[in-house]
Motif scaffolding. Sequence first.
Motif: not given
Lengths: 152, 158
Positions: B26-28, B30
């Motif tokens: 999810l971080i990547d 975003k």
Amino acid sequence: MDAITQLQRQFVEYTTSLYREGYLDDQFTQLQKLQDESNPDFVVEVVTLFFEDSEKLLNNLATALQQENIDYKQVDAHVHQFKGSSSSIGAQRVKNVCVVFRNYCDEKNLDGCVLCLQQAKNEYILIRNKLEALFNLEQQILQAGGSVPMMA
Amino acid sequence: MDSSSTTVGMKEEEEKPHVLVVDDSLIDRKIMEKLFTNSACKVTTAESGQKALELLGQGEDKHTHMNKGPKINLVVTDYCMPGMTGYDLLRKVKESSDIKEIPVIVVSSENVPTRIEKCLEEGAQEFILKPLKQSDVKKLRCHMQFRRSIKGRLCIGA
């Protein structure tokens, strides 16, 4: 020196120390550059995701290493994810521990893994505290009516 | 309500290259989304190869949903994903008669020469190391196919 200037100075000094001591690397700068008026909380949002993700991963790792028959592939998968997310936000010291951690997974070295988990947890707590302090400083500057200095 | 400005707004939105970002992190997702929107692209994200294929109109119901997917100009996929890897996704895209023309970029946190070769041989346009920077994304703009058929690569200077 007025309050705003003092806070800004503190901010610059603190940020510089985080880079100098290796807590953060260039990727964090890249994230800050991505933030703009259309998304003024971008860095905080991404870092918050990292905090949430990390705590889950650390718990999963602790559980995985407590099993009778340890699934090192599973442990490695968690570490790989942790390495990825820490790398993405520039949390250099966490990432470096993950690199060593993965080697121990490959070797199926339990002692090494347990040691790395502890180190990963410590580094995570350190960076979390430091980033929270940094964001706090930013808030103080903004609330005092100042602007947050751009770090080159 | 000023209808003419709404029309202009929508048209501008449609003319932006549309990038599909595929990553289980999810971080990547975003971060990549922001990297591409900062480079004037429209972005859709998918958390798996399976979801990506559905968005590309190649899901299980592809025969009932003809051309239902939005026009994607570029696919950027992480290599290491559970289930369908980025490599598997790349193969499926290149094997499909509908979407094989869409350029696929593979990104990975690991610099493994055999992995890179494998992806390039399978038809990946590029293989880039994570984490991506704004400069990487700027260079990618010339890989994007636009709505109006422009043959060959159109490189837009930064």
